[in-house]
Motif scaffolding. Structure first.
Motif, PDB file in Angstrom:
ATOM      1  N   TYR A  23       0.860  -1.197   0.000  1.00 55.91           N
ATOM      2  CA  TYR A  23       0.000   0.000   0.000  1.00 55.91           C
ATOM      3  C   TYR A  23       0.896   1.247   0.000  1.00 55.91           C
ATOM      4  CZ  TYR A  23      -3.589  -3.406   1.126  1.00 55.91           C
ATOM      5  OH  TYR A  23      -4.432  -4.485   1.085  1.00 55.91           O
ATOM      6  N   TRP A  35      -3.066  -2.749  -6.917  1.00 54.99           N
ATOM      7  CA  TRP A  35      -3.448  -1.941  -5.736  1.00 54.99           C
ATOM      8  C   TRP A  35      -4.891  -1.458  -5.879  1.00 54.99           C
ATOM      9  CZ3 TRP A  35      -4.007   3.607  -6.228  1.00 54.99           C
ATOM     10  CH2 TRP A  35      -4.193   4.294  -5.034  1.00 54.99           C
ATOM     11  N   ASP A  91      -4.566   5.238   1.257  1.00 52.67           N
ATOM     12  CA  ASP A  91      -5.176   4.484   0.161  1.00 52.67           C
ATOM     13  C   ASP A  91      -6.660   4.826   0.056  1.00 52.67           C
ATOM     14  OD1 ASP A  91      -2.733   2.716  -0.184  1.00 52.67           O
ATOM     15  OD2 ASP A  91      -3.286   2.235   1.870  1.00 52.67           O
ATOM     16  N   ILE A 114      -7.910  -2.284  -3.246  1.00 53.69           N
ATOM     17  CA  ILE A 114      -8.622  -1.317  -2.388  1.00 53.69           C
ATOM     18  C   ILE A 114     -10.075  -1.116  -2.835  1.00 53.69           C
ATOM     19  CG2 ILE A 114      -6.462  -0.176  -1.716  1.00 53.69           C
ATOM     20  CD1 ILE A 114      -7.246   2.237  -3.424  1.00 53.69           C
ATOM     21  N   PHE A 118      -3.029  -1.197   4.841  1.00 53.16           N
ATOM     22  CA  PHE A 118      -4.057  -0.320   4.282  1.00 53.16           C
ATOM     23  C   PHE A 118      -4.265   0.849   5.233  1.00 53.16           C
ATOM     24  CE2 PHE A 118      -8.641   0.781   3.934  1.00 53.16           C
ATOM     25  CZ  PHE A 118      -8.673   1.154   2.598  1.00 53.16           C
TER      26      PHE A 118
END
Lengths: 215, 215
Positions: free
Chosen positions: A155, A194, A165, A198, A161
């Motif tokens: 991240y 990524w 993010d 997310i 996380f």
């Protein structure tokens, strides 16, 4: 006292909504229609003098600016839901650094694209091609730096996380799905992975299901 | 290990310098000449991929983005020097809100003025009158909101000096002293008193004495 969040349809308020879902905080969303100018009415300006969303009312406490609100709830409920600030003061420093990068490098470029590509035609206004070209160039440079960073850590702030993010979701969604620029993400292997990671979090899926974007 | 701060001559790094003085943290300033493009050299880009100042090296820890750096040191040395984050999580929320206002409403307007009024002539480039007019209008609206706020509380986040006020010093100095716009502050009674208060702090006087602005 349930937290009230004003303006759930729009991009910046969605930063707050996804944070509240991650932190398992109960809230009530209050619609504000920017197209009708409801954010410029006297009653709203009393609470938010700049006439912008989001705005949060939490009992007697009122707060605005989406990135201030998410920091507030992430800190107030540090031990509830997902930890979004890192475990040490050094990790939090990096969360802050990448939150600032989002705010000052990523956001202005994609915001300009949203205005020119999506909103200008809605209002029957011409799109400014120079702004579009400059914003595309800026985004490519920013995402090249993200690609390098995300080749080293999972991240942005590290292997965890965080708010850094999370803060990309609301306008990242515009970038990938609504402005025809998914390729900017898909052409970069680590940025692409990524983004898939997310944007597939249950918190973000709930936001998309429950609070439609206006465009 | 002494903290190294890169780029002390410029506006944004001065945010960090004044914070380090307030927190009584020893540091060493490392000159970077933006006019010679030293911030775009490979060695610097390895540490700061966006090629911007400030950058801080603190042992093995590297951090950039001025408002991330000041949050980091304010939190890491919470109990040393001036407390800059407020006493409660609610006070910190308001510090964050006004830091965001500084970053997104105050700063872009004065930054544009600095570029157009001070730096463009230096480079022999014409100043963009439209940008200057829009920035002046924006600043007036922002300072009207500050005036209203500062008629109720001594500082932006409440009756305590914080990062939110401190973050205005570096470019507030340009506004009052170097772009011929002191009247925007002086015409507003509470903003004027606030500016006199924060700009007379010993920390800020030391920054001005020791680290000259380039223009």
């Amino acid at each position: 006292m349930v937290v009230k969040v004003y303006g759930p349809a729009y991009g910046s308020p969605k930063r707050v909504l996804v944070c509240l879902f991650e932190k398992e905080i109960e809230f009530e969303a209050v619609d504000i229609d920017l197209f009708k100018g409801e954010h410029k009415q006297p009653d709203f300006l009393k609470l938010q003098p700049f006439g912008e969303v989001p705005l949060v009312q939490d009992g007697d406490y009122t707060l605005y600016e989406s990135r201030a609100i998410i920091r507030y709830y992430a800190e107030k409920y540090k031990n509830q839901g997902t930890d979004l600030l890192g475990k040490t003061v050094e990790e939090r420093g990096l969360v802050e650094q990448w939150l600032e990068v989002e705010a000052h490098s990523f956001h202005p470029a994609i915001y300009n694209l949203v205005i020119q590509v999506l909103f200008a035609p809605l209002k029957g206004a011409p799109s400014d091609q120079k702004v579009i070209e400059e914003s595309d160039e800026k985004l490519k440079k920013v995402l090249d730096i993200y690609e390098e960073r995300l080749s080293k850590t999972k991240y942005l702030a590290g292997d965890f996380f965080s708010l850094a993010d999370l803060s990309h979701l609301a306008f990242g969604h515009y970038l990938v799905n609504q402005t025809g620029r998914g390729n900017l993400v898909r052409e970069r292997k680590h940025v692409s992975a990524w983004w898939d990671d997310i944007s597939s979090r249950p918190s973000w899926k709930k936001v998309l299901e429950q609070y439609k974007y206006p465009v």
